[in-house]
Motif scaffolding. Structure first.
Motif, PDB file in Angstrom:
ATOM      1  N   ALA A   1       0.864  -1.167   0.020  1.00  0.00           N
ATOM      2  CA  ALA A   1       0.075  -0.023   0.024  1.00  0.00           C
ATOM      3  C   ALA A   1       0.753   1.182   0.063  1.00  0.00           C
ATOM      4  N   ARG A   2       2.010   1.080   0.373  1.00  0.00           N
ATOM      5  CA  ARG A   2       2.932   2.436   0.267  1.00  0.00           C
ATOM      6  C   ARG A   2       3.061   3.064  -1.062  1.00  0.00           C
ATOM      7  N   PRO A   3       2.619   4.254  -1.137  1.00  0.00           N
ATOM      8  CA  PRO A   3       2.726   4.920  -2.544  1.00  0.00           C
ATOM      9  C   PRO A   3       3.821   4.772  -3.691  1.00  0.00           C
ATOM     10  N   GLY A   4       5.023   4.637  -2.963  1.00  0.00           N
ATOM     11  CA  GLY A   4       6.319   4.328  -3.493  1.00  0.00           C
ATOM     12  C   GLY A   4       6.429   2.869  -4.034  1.00  0.00           C
ATOM     13  N   ASN A   5       5.690   1.840  -3.478  1.00  0.00           N
ATOM     14  CA  ASN A   5       5.950   0.595  -3.830  1.00  0.00           C
ATOM     15  C   ASN A   5       5.344   0.409  -5.196  1.00  0.00           C
ATOM     16  N   ARG A   6       6.340  -0.453  -5.947  1.00  0.00           N
ATOM     17  CA  ARG A   6       6.028  -0.375  -7.456  1.00  0.00           C
ATOM     18  C   ARG A   6       5.339  -1.879  -7.833  1.00  0.00           C
ATOM     19  N   PHE A   7       4.849  -2.619  -6.777  1.00  0.00           N
ATOM     20  CA  PHE A   7       4.474  -3.987  -6.968  1.00  0.00           C
ATOM     21  C   PHE A   7       3.236  -3.855  -7.992  1.00  0.00           C
ATOM     22  N   TRP A   8       2.198  -2.913  -7.739  1.00  0.00           N
ATOM     23  CA  TRP A   8       1.132  -3.031  -8.552  1.00  0.00           C
ATOM     24  C   TRP A   8       1.310  -2.376  -9.954  1.00  0.00           C
ATOM     25  N   PRO A   9       2.144  -1.324 -10.117  1.00  0.00           N
ATOM     26  CA  PRO A   9       2.486  -1.276 -11.617  1.00  0.00           C
ATOM     27  C   PRO A   9       3.231  -2.336 -12.269  1.00  0.00           C
ATOM     28  N   VAL A  10       4.232  -2.852 -11.448  1.00  0.00           N
ATOM     29  CA  VAL A  10       4.951  -4.149 -12.442  1.00  0.00           C
ATOM     30  C   VAL A  10       4.073  -5.216 -12.317  1.00  0.00           C
ATOM     31  N   LEU A  11       3.155  -5.569 -11.719  1.00  0.00           N
ATOM     32  CA  LEU A  11       2.270  -6.635 -11.820  1.00  0.00           C
ATOM     33  C   LEU A  11       1.601  -6.298 -13.070  1.00  0.00           C
ATOM     34  N   HIS A  12       1.062  -5.299 -13.510  1.00  0.00           N
ATOM     35  CA  HIS A  12       0.386  -4.962 -14.582  1.00  0.00           C
ATOM     36  C   HIS A  12       1.411  -4.947 -15.830  1.00  0.00           C
ATOM     37  N   LEU A  13       2.462  -4.203 -15.582  1.00  0.00           N
ATOM     38  CA  LEU A  13       3.261  -4.203 -16.743  1.00  0.00           C
ATOM     39  C   LEU A  13       3.886  -5.266 -17.253  1.00  0.00           C
ATOM     40  N   SER A  14       3.966  -6.397 -16.462  1.00  0.00           N
ATOM     41  CA  SER A  14       4.551  -7.745 -16.762  1.00  0.00           C
ATOM     42  C   SER A  14       3.250  -8.586 -17.246  1.00  0.00           C
ATOM     43  N   GLY A  15       2.159  -7.917 -17.493  1.00  0.00           N
ATOM     44  CA  GLY A  15       1.119  -8.978 -18.081  1.00  0.00           C
ATOM     45  C   GLY A  15       0.220  -9.808 -17.197  1.00  0.00           C
ATOM     46  N   PHE A  16       0.533  -9.566 -15.694  1.00  0.00           N
ATOM     47  CA  PHE A  16      -0.168 -10.633 -14.800  1.00  0.00           C
ATOM     48  C   PHE A  16      -1.550  -9.952 -14.688  1.00  0.00           C
TER      49      PHE A  16
ATOM     50  N   ARG B   1      -4.995  -4.651 -16.121  1.00  0.00           N
ATOM     51  CA  ARG B   1      -5.011  -3.084 -15.650  1.00  0.00           C
ATOM     52  C   ARG B   1      -4.298  -2.960 -14.464  1.00  0.00           C
ATOM     53  N   GLN B   2      -3.708  -1.849 -14.177  1.00  0.00           N
ATOM     54  CA  GLN B   2      -3.144  -1.768 -12.781  1.00  0.00           C
ATOM     55  C   GLN B   2      -4.049  -1.551 -11.767  1.00  0.00           C
ATOM     56  N   LEU B   3      -4.035  -2.555 -10.724  1.00  0.00           N
ATOM     57  CA  LEU B   3      -4.949  -2.543  -9.617  1.00  0.00           C
ATOM     58  C   LEU B   3      -4.453  -1.456  -8.577  1.00  0.00           C
ATOM     59  N   LYS B   4      -5.173  -1.046  -7.761  1.00  0.00           N
ATOM     60  CA  LYS B   4      -4.983  -0.395  -6.472  1.00  0.00           C
ATOM     61  C   LYS B   4      -4.970  -1.416  -5.275  1.00  0.00           C
ATOM     62  N   PRO B   5      -4.188  -0.919  -4.328  1.00  0.00           N
ATOM     63  CA  PRO B   5      -3.972  -1.700  -3.195  1.00  0.00           C
ATOM     64  C   PRO B   5      -5.424  -2.280  -2.716  1.00  0.00           C
TER      65      PRO B   5
ATOM     66  N   HIS C   1      18.158  -0.245  -7.629  1.00  0.00           N
ATOM     67  CA  HIS C   1      18.856  -0.870  -8.563  1.00  0.00           C
ATOM     68  C   HIS C   1      17.831  -1.483  -9.681  1.00  0.00           C
ATOM     69  N   TRP C   2      16.603  -1.345  -9.643  1.00  0.00           N
ATOM     70  CA  TRP C   2      15.532  -1.749 -10.601  1.00  0.00           C
ATOM     71  C   TRP C   2      14.678  -0.764 -10.891  1.00  0.00           C
ATOM     72  N   THR C   3      14.556  -0.638 -12.183  1.00  0.00           N
ATOM     73  CA  THR C   3      13.397   0.279 -12.571  1.00  0.00           C
ATOM     74  C   THR C   3      12.069  -0.629 -12.608  1.00  0.00           C
ATOM     75  N   ALA C   4      10.980   0.032 -12.789  1.00  0.00           N
ATOM     76  CA  ALA C   4       9.737  -0.740 -12.993  1.00  0.00           C
ATOM     77  C   ALA C   4       9.679  -1.581 -14.199  1.00  0.00           C
ATOM     78  N   ARG C   5      10.344  -1.038 -15.347  1.00  0.00           N
ATOM     79  CA  ARG C   5      10.194  -1.622 -16.430  1.00  0.00           C
ATOM     80  C   ARG C   5      11.252  -3.044 -16.374  1.00  0.00           C
ATOM     81  N   THR C   6      12.592  -2.938 -15.725  1.00  0.00           N
ATOM     82  CA  THR C   6      13.409  -4.170 -15.552  1.00  0.00           C
ATOM     83  C   THR C   6      12.755  -4.925 -14.750  1.00  0.00           C
ATOM     84  N   MET C   7      12.003  -4.788 -13.631  1.00  0.00           N
ATOM     85  CA  MET C   7      11.509  -5.398 -12.842  1.00  0.00           C
ATOM     86  C   MET C   7      10.103  -6.291 -13.512  1.00  0.00           C
ATOM     87  N   ALA C   8       9.468  -5.526 -14.292  1.00  0.00           N
ATOM     88  CA  ALA C   8       8.428  -6.259 -15.112  1.00  0.00           C
ATOM     89  C   ALA C   8       8.763  -7.227 -15.887  1.00  0.00           C
ATOM     90  N   ASP C   9      10.220  -7.048 -16.616  1.00  0.00           N
ATOM     91  CA  ASP C   9      10.786  -7.899 -17.432  1.00  0.00           C
ATOM     92  C   ASP C   9      10.938  -9.273 -16.688  1.00  0.00           C
TER      93      ASP C   9
END
Length: 181
Positions: free
Chosen positions: A43-58, A61-65, A158-166
């Motif tokens: 739920a922390r605003p800076g956490n990239r879990f939800w955007p990465v989950l969407h960018l990776s195709g899981f 759409r990007q879900l909210k916490p 060390h990781w961007t949202a894009r490299t994590m999504a990969d």
């Protein structure tokens, strides 16, 4: 949320989002104070879990916490190595990580997801006392394959949202190919 409200969430435990037979059970290190206060994972605003989950195709759409329950419709779930909320993961003791690894193992044996995805390689190494690299691990829990993924915390520069999504997408493809095979 005020600093006082966040501090009041210290040591709160938030419920897992789980069901039997999931495709992927994502496992965080432990809830943040924001997660403890809201009752929502990542739920922390800076956490990239939800955007990465969407960018990776899981997710389509990007879900909210607060929409975390929708993960179950995609065969996904969330748990944590250590259940209690803290401001930082370095507040956890090695004993908590080891006990969390035992509890997580029992949970996986009961729920039997196809994959356990630990988001945070240090958490995996500490909880299971094993060496690890990002990607599939040589260890399984029953028939559940284990995958280590980058920690989506905003502190993990060390990781961007894009490299994590990969990296997350590699797991998604493995899970899809296994379900078709």
């Amino acid at each position: 949320m005020t600093p006082e409200e966040l501090q009041a969430a210290r040591d709160h435990v938030i419920p897992d989002v789980v069901a039997g037979g999931l495709s992927v059970l994502f496992c965080g290190i432990n809830p943040s104070l924001m997660s403890g206060a809201t009752g929502h994972h990542f739920a922390r605003p800076g956490n990239r879990f939800w955007p990465v989950l969407h960018l990776s195709g899981f997710t389509p759409r990007q879900l909210k916490p607060w929409e975390q329950g929708e993960l179950l419709t995609y065969g996904l779930g969330i748990t944590n190595v250590v259940a209690r909320a803290t401001a930082r993961a370095d507040e956890l003791t090695p004993d908590e990580f080891h006990e969390g690894g035992r509890v997580l193992t029992a949970k996986v044996e009961h729920l039997r997801p196809r994959f356990l995805a630990v988001v945070g390689i240090t958490a995996y190494r500490t909880a299971f006392d094993r060496k690890a690299v990002i990607g599939p691990q040589d260890r399984t829990i029953g028939e559940t394959r284990i995958w280590a993924l980058p920690n989506p915390s905003g502190l993990n520069a060390h990781w961007t949202a894009r490299t994590m999504a990969d990296e997350y997408a590699k797991l998604r493809l493995a899970a899809e190919s296994e379900s078709q095979g």
